[in-house]
Design an enzyme around this catalytic site. Structure first.
Site, PDB file in Angstrom:
ATOM      1  N   ASP A 541      47.727  45.491  43.465  1.00 36.45           N
ATOM      2  CA  ASP A 541      46.487  45.782  42.739  1.00 36.45           C
ATOM      3  C   ASP A 541      45.301  44.949  43.234  1.00 36.45           C
ATOM      4  O   ASP A 541      45.457  43.846  43.736  1.00 36.45           O
ATOM      5  CB  ASP A 541      46.681  45.545  41.239  1.00 36.45           C
ATOM      6  CG  ASP A 541      47.137  44.128  40.935  1.00 36.45           C
ATOM      7  OD1 ASP A 541      48.034  43.631  41.632  1.00 36.45           O
ATOM      8  OD2 ASP A 541      46.593  43.514  40.005  1.00 36.45           O
ATOM      9  N   GLU A 542      44.136  45.505  43.078  1.00 34.87           N
ATOM     10  CA  GLU A 542      42.843  44.825  43.196  1.00 34.87           C
ATOM     11  C   GLU A 542      42.605  44.128  44.534  1.00 34.87           C
ATOM     12  O   GLU A 542      42.010  43.055  44.579  1.00 34.87           O
ATOM     13  CB  GLU A 542      42.672  43.840  42.034  1.00 34.87           C
ATOM     14  CG  GLU A 542      42.653  44.533  40.680  1.00 34.87           C
ATOM     15  CD  GLU A 542      42.342  43.609  39.517  1.00 34.87           C
ATOM     16  OE1 GLU A 542      41.617  44.034  38.618  1.00 34.87           O
ATOM     17  OE2 GLU A 542      42.844  42.471  39.522  1.00 34.87           O
TER      18      GLU A 542
END
Length: 888
Positions: A541-542
């Site tokens: 993620d991210e």
């Protein structure tokens, strides 16, 4: 003689230098000791919508041109402080954009760590006086828990010390955080309702207490079919005799402990509970299925598998009411979802082994079967890996070491020392014990080592390892697991304000070797624990630079958009954009562009996972978004945790992943993130970027297998209705998972407070599909107030029943299990001179006080009162109370 004189002179000079250094350190320490003891800090949130007060938030570079005003006050309770040789380090989850007092400056260090220090214009902090430092920060701060504790003073080489009134592990920050007052809204467009005693009374008004006898024989989570008889059996007279043919002894021991926790003995003379496994007795071969008959003569269980026996006995335990009474009943049951999960983040703030074991035990009681174990993040590495001691010797510790040779820099309220849950890790033996504990409870442990982003703890640990081996003249070994390209000069900022040291480099063979080492070592632990890994969580993620987000614009752009922050995007880079190794990947066509590297790395790690004998990979959905589809990966299956907000389009974007062949675990933050607040109130802690509240009722009302439906039963973050329509086919969810991120959950008790009793609602929706949940239909639009596809009366009746079970039965069981669950604050109002009150879970005791809490009385119905009235709820065992609130 000259040599002798020279020696004397040299000795004298050395002594003077040593004396001078000692005096300097002593002076510095005196500054630290003085300031930390005689300063009192006050943090006052002044305005969460500074743009409306004339502040040019866009020019300051605020995301979506949103900024807030805060006043820091330093009250000096002693003599004047005149030295300039000091700095106060503090944790702030909002980026500081401006300081409006020219005697002070604030600089960002890394992550949430900031430094306040005097400028050349500094004169002094006067004796017995106070100075104010107006500050402008990004976004808003609408909860007291946004403010982090343990502000600390430093000076040259002195030992840092925490400012006394900020030194707490508690959620009660009132010693230095001023009440927010009216500053509880994100913006003027925030239409949420502040939870006061009066508004809470209105919210609870449709919940009615159900007679206890009508709750007898009920089971949580709700079975597929349940018929309750009229006969009762009292179990605490002779106890129970568990004759569970086919169930492993470790699992039987768990069930025995659960009976004993309810003060019911397990004896050979007790009520007989017989079980057997017969797969032919079930039309559908679903793991965990069972049939249960309870008669006055004994209980009989026929199960599809071992877990079915376990769940059947848990159903007996669930049905036990007061005085250890069960009803005769008949059950046919099977789980709704194969994946019924809980994610626990131990990277941001560590959680003890005891807390993890307690969570696993509670999950098993409510038939949850997947434990997603988040073991690493930017702020900490939490598992021992043989052969890589730096990961725990360095990467599990946070302390004030600006060189970051001994530990990671402090984050998230951990302060200068390593004596709190900012630091900590699970030994190899701890982890094996946890997996064994889970396995006995039919819970699969899914380890997550987050990469390529959120990897700072690993990266910095491997830099310490690199330096150690280089100092030993071993360059090949030093580079073996190095995670940074030393030539990478990319200027990038993560969601949590770290720089490029937060992203391991996916273009280095050493990064793959590191992944292989960690996966293989943890896999060995699972084998030793008797639960070989079947699923590895990649994270993913991210992996982005937030300054390229939609809320920012280039300061050099010819056309400027209103409502966006102005920054110089010409000096910003995507992660790894200036890494020569990654530039080569783009030139060679290995990846289409730099932004595709996270998904490329996910595919590469899937090969490593497969080579370690693991056939299922799991990831946060944004980690695989640039892969063609699930078939691009080496593992047999790829599962995604889907975490888009529904009201921002998640109701339809979920379909994209399902239609690419991914199994989807519904993990939406606006419904099942348990780090969000329970209610809209500044005293209720939690992050709120996705939702202003996720309470038990909202989670219970969630339709995880038809996401558009939720637009008919809930609101967006601003408290407004929204429309939702799925435009693609939806094959159905693989499962449901709740998440607890621990940025502001610093203690084990706070973890329990945030998890319970909300976890019961999650378990209910993961196991049982309610009658009011509609089936997904492509192109059917839902919107509260416009459509009526959901049977609202049925939903209300179900919730009323569930709320009564929690209040009249389940919370008492949590007491017996020593769970620090959250007690709801009652609703109340004064009507015709009388106090009327209610509570979210009927059956809980409500107490009131008319003398500011000196004396408390049980509330049994409308009662005449005078003056100010305080209210609270009390646990079933009378040992704990809710937050106290006063009626205005």
């Amino acid at each position: 003689m000259k040599k002798f004189k020279s020696a004397i002179l040299a000795t004298s000079i050395t002594s003077l230098l040593t004396l001078g250094a000692s005096q300097s350190v002593n002076a510095s320490q005196q500054i630290v000791d003085t300031m930390s003891s005689q300063l009192r800090l006050n943090y006052q949130i002044v305005d969460n919508n500074a743009v409306n007060a004339g502040v040019d938030c866009a020019a300051l570079g605020a995301d979506w041109a949103s900024c807030n005003k805060v006043t820091l006050t330093l009250k000096n309770t002693g003599p004047a402080i005149t030295s300039k040789d000091w700095a106060i380090y503090f944790h702030n989850i909002r980026m500081i954009l401006a300081v409006n007092n020219d005697q002070y400056k604030i600089t960002h260090v890394t992550g949430d760590l900031h430094k306040l220090e005097p400028t050349e214009k500094f004169t002094n902090i006067p004796a017995n006086a106070q100075v104010t430092i107006p500050v402008i920060g990004e976004y808003w701060q609408i909860s007291e828990s946004d403010v982090m504790p343990r502000w600390y003073v430093t000076s040259t080489d002195a030992k840092p010390k925490i400012i006394a009134n900020t030194n707490t592990d508690s959620d009660n920050l009132s010693a230095f955080v001023a009440p927010l007052g009216e500053q509880w809204k994100i913006s003027p467009n925030d239409h949420n309702i502040l939870m006061t005693p009066e508004s809470r009374y209105q919210r609870n008004s449709d919940i009615k207490k159900i007679a206890t006898d009508l709750l007898q024989g009920q089971i949580l989570p709700t079975p597929v079919k349940l018929t309750v008889g009229k006969e009762t059996i009292t179990l605490n007279q002779n106890g129970v005799n568990l004759m569970l043919n086919g169930l492993a002894q470790a699992s039987q021991s768990v069930l025995e402990s659960h009976f004993k926790q309810l003060n019911i003995a397990v004896t050979k003379q007790g009520y007989k509970v017989k079980a057997s496994i017969d797969k032919t007795a079930f039309e559908k071969g679903v793991n965990g299925s069972y049939k249960l008959d309870i008669t006055s003569e004994g209980a009989t269980i026929v199960a599809f598998d071992e877990s079915g026996i376990f769940y059947a006995v848990e159903s007996i335990l669930s049905s036990i009411g007061k005085s250890s009474i069960i009803n005769t009943l008949s059950v046919e049951d099977a789980p709704r979802f194969e994946y019924r999960g809980m994610m626990l983040d131990t990277g941001r703030n560590f959680k003890s082994k005891k807390a993890v074991l307690q969570l696993l035990d509670m999950m098993s009681k409510y038939k949850m079967n997947k434990f997603h174990f988040h073991l690493s993040d930017d702020e900490g590495w939490r598992i021992e890996i043989p052969g890589l001691p730096e990961l725990t010797d360095f990467g599990s510790k946070r302390c004030h070491d600006l060189t970051e040779k001994q530990c990671l820099l402090p984050q998230l309220g951990s302060g200068p020392n390593s004596d709190n849950n900012g630091s900590g890790y699970f030994t190899r033996a701890d982890y094996i014990e946890i997996v064994k504990y889970a396995n006995a409870r039919f819970i699969e442990v899914i380890p997550e080592i987050d990469m390529p982003a959120h990897a700072r703890a690993a990266i910095m640990s491997m830099e310490v390892r690199y330096q150690r081996l280089m100092d030993q003249g071993k360059p090949n070994e030093a580079n073996e697991y190095r995670l940074l390209d030393p030539s990478d000069t990319s200027n990038t900022t993560t969601v949590q304000f770290y720089n490029r040291q937060s992203y391991l480099n996916p273009c280095l063979d050493s990064s793959k070797k590191f992944a292989d080492k960690v996966i293989s070592e943890i896999a060995k632990m699972h084998v030793e624990a008797g639960q070989p890994i079947s699923t590895w969580h990649f994270g993913g993620d991210e992996a982005k630079n937030i300054h390229f987000g939609n809320g920012y614009q280039d300061i050099h752009a010819a056309q400027k958009e209103a409502g966006k922050g102005l920054i110089d995007q010409s000096v910003e880079d995507h992660p790894w954009a200036k890494s020569p190794a990654c530039q080569t990947f783009v030139k060679q066509g290995i990846v289409k562009n730099i932004e595709h590297l996270p998904s490329y790395f996910a595919v590469e790690v899937s090969k490593i996972i497969k080579n370690n004998g693991i056939n299922r990979m799991q990831a946060w959905q944004d980690g695989v978004k640039f892969a063609t589809n699930a078939k691009a990966f080496a593992t047999d299956e790829v599962v995604v945790n889907f975490w888009d907000n529904l009201y921002w389009g998640g109701y339809d974007s979920v379909n994209e992943f399902a239609n690419k062949g991914y199994k989807v675990i519904v993990s939406n933050p606006d419904y099942v993130y348990l780090d969000m607040p329970y209610e809209v109130n500044p005293k209720e802690s939690g992050y709120y970027w996705a939702s202003r509240f996720n309470d038990e009722r909202k989670i219970f009302s969630f339709a995880p297998d038809n996401l558009p439906q939720n637009a008919e039963t809930s609101f967006d973050r601003n408290g407004d209705v929204f429309a939702a329509k799925g435009t693609m086919n939806w094959p159905g969810a693989y499962g449901l998972s709740a998440q607890i991120w621990t940025e502001n959950i610093r203690t084990d008790d706070k973890l329990a407070y945030m998890a319970y009793p909300r976890l019961l609602s999650v378990a209910e929706r993961a196991w049982h599909k309610a009658e009011w949940e509609t089936d997904y239909q492509k192109d059917r639009e839902f919107q509260q107030g416009k459509t009526q596809y959901v049977d609202q009366q049925q939903l209300h009746n179900d919730w009323n029943h569930f709320a009564n079970l929690i209040g009249q039965r389940e919370l008492a069981k949590l007491d017996l299990a020593s769970i620090n669950y959250r007690l709801p604050v009652p609703g109340a109002k004064i009507e015709d001179g009388k106090l009327v009150a209610n509570v979210a879970f009927p059956g809980l005791t409500i107490e009131y006080s008319t003398d500011k809490g000196e004396n408390w009385q049980a509330y049994n119905g409308p009662v005449a009162v005078n003056g100010a009235v305080s209210i609270r709820s009390v646990s079933a065992d009378n040992k704990r109370t809710s937050r106290v609130e006063q009626l205005k």
